[in-house]
Design an enzyme around this catalytic site. Structure first.
Site, PDB file in Angstrom:
ATOM      1  N   ASP A   1     -12.200  12.694  -0.671  1.00 56.44           N
ATOM      2  CA  ASP A   1     -13.563  12.474  -0.180  1.00 56.44           C
ATOM      3  C   ASP A   1     -13.892  13.209   1.118  1.00 56.44           C
ATOM      4  O   ASP A   1     -15.049  13.233   1.548  1.00 56.44           O
ATOM      5  CB  ASP A   1     -13.839  10.972  -0.014  1.00 56.44           C
ATOM      6  CG  ASP A   1     -12.848  10.249   0.911  1.00 56.44           C
ATOM      7  OD1 ASP A   1     -12.290  10.893   1.823  1.00 56.44           O
ATOM      8  OD2 ASP A   1     -12.645   9.035   0.722  1.00 56.44           O
TER       9      ASP A   1
ATOM     10  N   HIS B   1      -4.396  15.783  -3.235  1.00 56.03           N
ATOM     11  CA  HIS B   1      -5.080  15.744  -4.529  1.00 56.03           C
ATOM     12  C   HIS B   1      -6.366  16.559  -4.551  1.00 56.03           C
ATOM     13  O   HIS B   1      -7.237  16.327  -5.387  1.00 56.03           O
ATOM     14  CB  HIS B   1      -5.364  14.282  -4.922  1.00 56.03           C
ATOM     15  CG  HIS B   1      -4.118  13.488  -5.189  1.00 56.03           C
ATOM     16  ND1 HIS B   1      -4.093  12.127  -5.307  1.00 56.03           N
ATOM     17  CD2 HIS B   1      -2.833  13.888  -5.367  1.00 56.03           C
ATOM     18  CE1 HIS B   1      -2.857  11.714  -5.538  1.00 56.03           C
ATOM     19  NE2 HIS B   1      -2.066  12.761  -5.570  1.00 56.03           N
TER      20      HIS B   1
ATOM     21  N   SER C   1      -2.133   2.013  -3.433  1.00 55.27           N
ATOM     22  CA  SER C   1      -1.431   1.094  -4.338  1.00 55.27           C
ATOM     23  C   SER C   1       0.029   1.509  -4.491  1.00 55.27           C
ATOM     24  O   SER C   1       0.856   0.716  -4.926  1.00 55.27           O
ATOM     25  CB  SER C   1      -2.115   1.106  -5.708  1.00 55.27           C
ATOM     26  OG  SER C   1      -2.140   2.418  -6.210  1.00 55.27           O
TER      27      SER C   1
HETATM   28  P1  NAD Z   1      -5.734   2.987  -5.591  1.00 63.57           P
HETATM   29  O1  NAD Z   1      -7.149   2.826  -6.041  1.00 63.57           O
HETATM   30  O2  NAD Z   1      -4.667   3.010  -6.597  1.00 63.57           O
HETATM   31  O3  NAD Z   1      -5.351   1.817  -4.569  1.00 63.57           O
HETATM   32  C1  NAD Z   1      -6.168   1.461  -3.510  1.00 63.57           C
HETATM   33  C2  NAD Z   1      -5.378   0.529  -2.625  1.00 63.57           C
HETATM   34  O4  NAD Z   1      -6.152   0.249  -1.479  1.00 63.57           O
HETATM   35  C3  NAD Z   1      -5.055  -0.818  -3.279  1.00 63.57           C
HETATM   36  O5  NAD Z   1      -3.673  -1.093  -3.093  1.00 63.57           O
HETATM   37  C4  NAD Z   1      -5.926  -1.819  -2.509  1.00 63.57           C
HETATM   38  O6  NAD Z   1      -5.305  -3.082  -2.375  1.00 63.57           O
HETATM   39  C5  NAD Z   1      -6.058  -1.135  -1.181  1.00 63.57           C
HETATM   40  N1  NAD Z   1      -7.276  -1.473  -0.426  1.00 63.57           N
HETATM   41  C6  NAD Z   1      -8.515  -1.720  -0.884  1.00 63.57           C
HETATM   42  N2  NAD Z   1      -9.373  -1.931   0.123  1.00 63.57           N
HETATM   43  C7  NAD Z   1      -8.645  -1.801   1.269  1.00 63.57           C
HETATM   44  C8  NAD Z   1      -8.969  -1.873   2.651  1.00 63.57           C
HETATM   45  N3  NAD Z   1     -10.205  -2.134   3.064  1.00 63.57           N
HETATM   46  N4  NAD Z   1      -7.967  -1.674   3.549  1.00 63.57           N
HETATM   47  C9  NAD Z   1      -6.689  -1.418   3.151  1.00 63.57           C
HETATM   48  N5  NAD Z   1      -6.332  -1.336   1.853  1.00 63.57           N
HETATM   49  C10 NAD Z   1      -7.303  -1.521   0.922  1.00 63.57           C
HETATM   50  O7  NAD Z   1      -5.747   4.286  -4.708  1.00 63.57           O
HETATM   51  P2  NAD Z   1      -4.595   5.329  -4.403  1.00 63.57           P
HETATM   52  O8  NAD Z   1      -3.333   4.604  -4.146  1.00 63.57           O
HETATM   53  O9  NAD Z   1      -5.164   6.232  -3.368  1.00 63.57           O
HETATM   54  O10 NAD Z   1      -4.354   6.198  -5.738  1.00 63.57           O
HETATM   55  C11 NAD Z   1      -5.271   6.443  -6.756  1.00 63.57           C
HETATM   56  C12 NAD Z   1      -5.846   7.856  -6.890  1.00 63.57           C
HETATM   57  O11 NAD Z   1      -7.220   7.664  -6.765  1.00 63.57           O
HETATM   58  C13 NAD Z   1      -5.503   8.885  -5.865  1.00 63.57           C
HETATM   59  O12 NAD Z   1      -5.043   9.999  -6.539  1.00 63.57           O
HETATM   60  C14 NAD Z   1      -6.837   9.276  -5.217  1.00 63.57           C
HETATM   61  O13 NAD Z   1      -6.974  10.682  -5.177  1.00 63.57           O
HETATM   62  C15 NAD Z   1      -7.871   8.753  -6.138  1.00 63.57           C
HETATM   63  N6  NAD Z   1      -9.090   8.188  -5.523  1.00 63.57           N
HETATM   64  C16 NAD Z   1      -9.583   8.690  -4.356  1.00 63.57           C
HETATM   65  C17 NAD Z   1     -10.722   8.128  -3.788  1.00 63.57           C
HETATM   66  C18 NAD Z   1     -11.256   8.707  -2.501  1.00 63.57           C
HETATM   67  O14 NAD Z   1     -11.080   9.896  -2.250  1.00 63.57           O
HETATM   68  N7  NAD Z   1     -11.888   7.893  -1.663  1.00 63.57           N
HETATM   69  C19 NAD Z   1     -11.354   7.054  -4.403  1.00 63.57           C
HETATM   70  C20 NAD Z   1     -10.831   6.579  -5.604  1.00 63.57           C
HETATM   71  C21 NAD Z   1      -9.695   7.160  -6.156  1.00 63.57           C
END
Ligand code: NAD
Length: 261
Positions: free
Chosen positions: A107, A122, A192
């Site tokens: 992002d 990524h 996660s």
């Molecule tokens: P994930 O979605 O698997 O996990 C998100 C984690 O964040 C969870 O463990 C959750 O409990 C935790 N979480 C949620 N809100 C929180 C907060 N306010 N403070 C602290 N922790 C919080 O995401 P991931 O582990 O990054 O892996 C999934 C893939 O998704 C990655 O490859 C990533 O590139 C992609 N992704 C990226 C974005 C982004 O760029 N913002 C958004 C969605 C998915």
């Protein structure tokens, strides 16, 4: 609550004593900016889809317009988002200590907050590249809602992100491994810990002698690797973990952000 406060105090001490930090962030750090994580239910039109089925090359080849529109939807979401206190706190940290910031996020919110030399494992939502391009690709004006095509060879433009099943960019991977192996403290925020090889980095840091702190609202697969788990939202927690410089000193130019890989 008591446990969390104790964790914050412990983490503050470790971070104050650390010489080289490695920070790994995931989608959770941007949740408080309004960017949904993959584990959050998708809303509206997209609620019927599983992100893991859309974020693959096979899905794009099968239904290019659908996948392209999903990324367009995500670009719009992210364009409206602003960095939150967790992103800003990491900028402050890098002004105090050598920090390598590695993100799984696509992002760009770390950079928008002011972090420099961010290692994007990524890719980035706002970068595109060609799928099977001819090497001289250039676009013709695209049909709305469909990926642009190369005027010469007909190749499709695709989002410049790493899809499930794809290799990480080599230089980013090398720099992230090197930094994990050479830090003395690894801070893991909002991931996660299920997506590899990124999820292996805290373990690599630990094998090389670093302490590992996890900040996450929920239990994660990396809790078993952690020396300390803080169950809290990143935006509320990170600013408590190291001194937050007053706004005036961050623009004085006297302290340069230092990020070492
Ligand atoms: P994930 O979605 O698997 O996990 C998100 C984690 O964040 C969870 O463990 C959750 O409990 C935790 N979480 C949620 N809100 C929180 C907060 N306010 N403070 C602290 N922790 C919080 O995401 P991931 O582990 O990054 O892996 C999934 C893939 O998704 C990655 O490859 C990533 O590139 C992609 N992704 C990226 C974005 C982004 O760029 N913002 C958004 C969605 C998915």
């Amino acid at each position: 609550m008591t446990r969390d406060t104790a964790g914050v105090d412990q983490a503050r001490g470790w971070i104050a004593a650390a010489r080289k930090l490695f920070v790994l962030t995931g989608a959770g750090i941007s949740a408080e900016s309004g960017v949904p994580t993959f584990r959050d239910a998708l809303t509206g039109l997209w609620s019927q889809f599983d992100p893991e089925d859309l974020a693959t090359e096979a899905a794009f080849r099968r239904q290019p317009a659908l996948v392209w529109q999903w990324y367009q939807h995500r670009r719009e979401l992210v364009s409206a988002a602003r960095p939150n206190p967790a992103h800003h706190a990491l900028v402050t940290l890098a002004a105090q200590k050598p920090v390598t910031l590695v993100t799984q996020n696509i992002d760009g919110l770390h950079q928008l907050a002011g972090s420099q030399h961010v290692i994007e494992l990524h890719g980035n939502l706002f970068a595109n590249k060609w799928l099977d391009g001819c090497g001289r690709c250039h676009t013709v004006p695209p049909v709305p809602g469909e990926p642009p095509l190369c005027a010469l060879c007909g190749a499709m433009m695709r989002p410049g992100v790493v899809w499930f099943g794809e290799d990480l960019p080599r230089v980013a991977r090398y720099r992230a491994d090197h930094a994990a192996e050479n830090c003395d403290l690894c801070l893991v925020v909002g991931t996660s810990g299920l997506v590899y090889p990124a999820a292996a980095l805290p373990g690599l840091a630990k094998e090389h002698g670093a302490k590992v702190i996890v900040v996450n609202t929920e239990p994660s697969a990396l809790d078993a690797t952690a020396d300390l788990v803080i169950a809290a939202p990143a935006g509320a927690c990170l600013p408590l973990l190291w001194p937050q410089a007053p706004a005036a000193s961050s623009s004085s130019g006297s302290t340069k952000p230092s990020q070492a890989s």
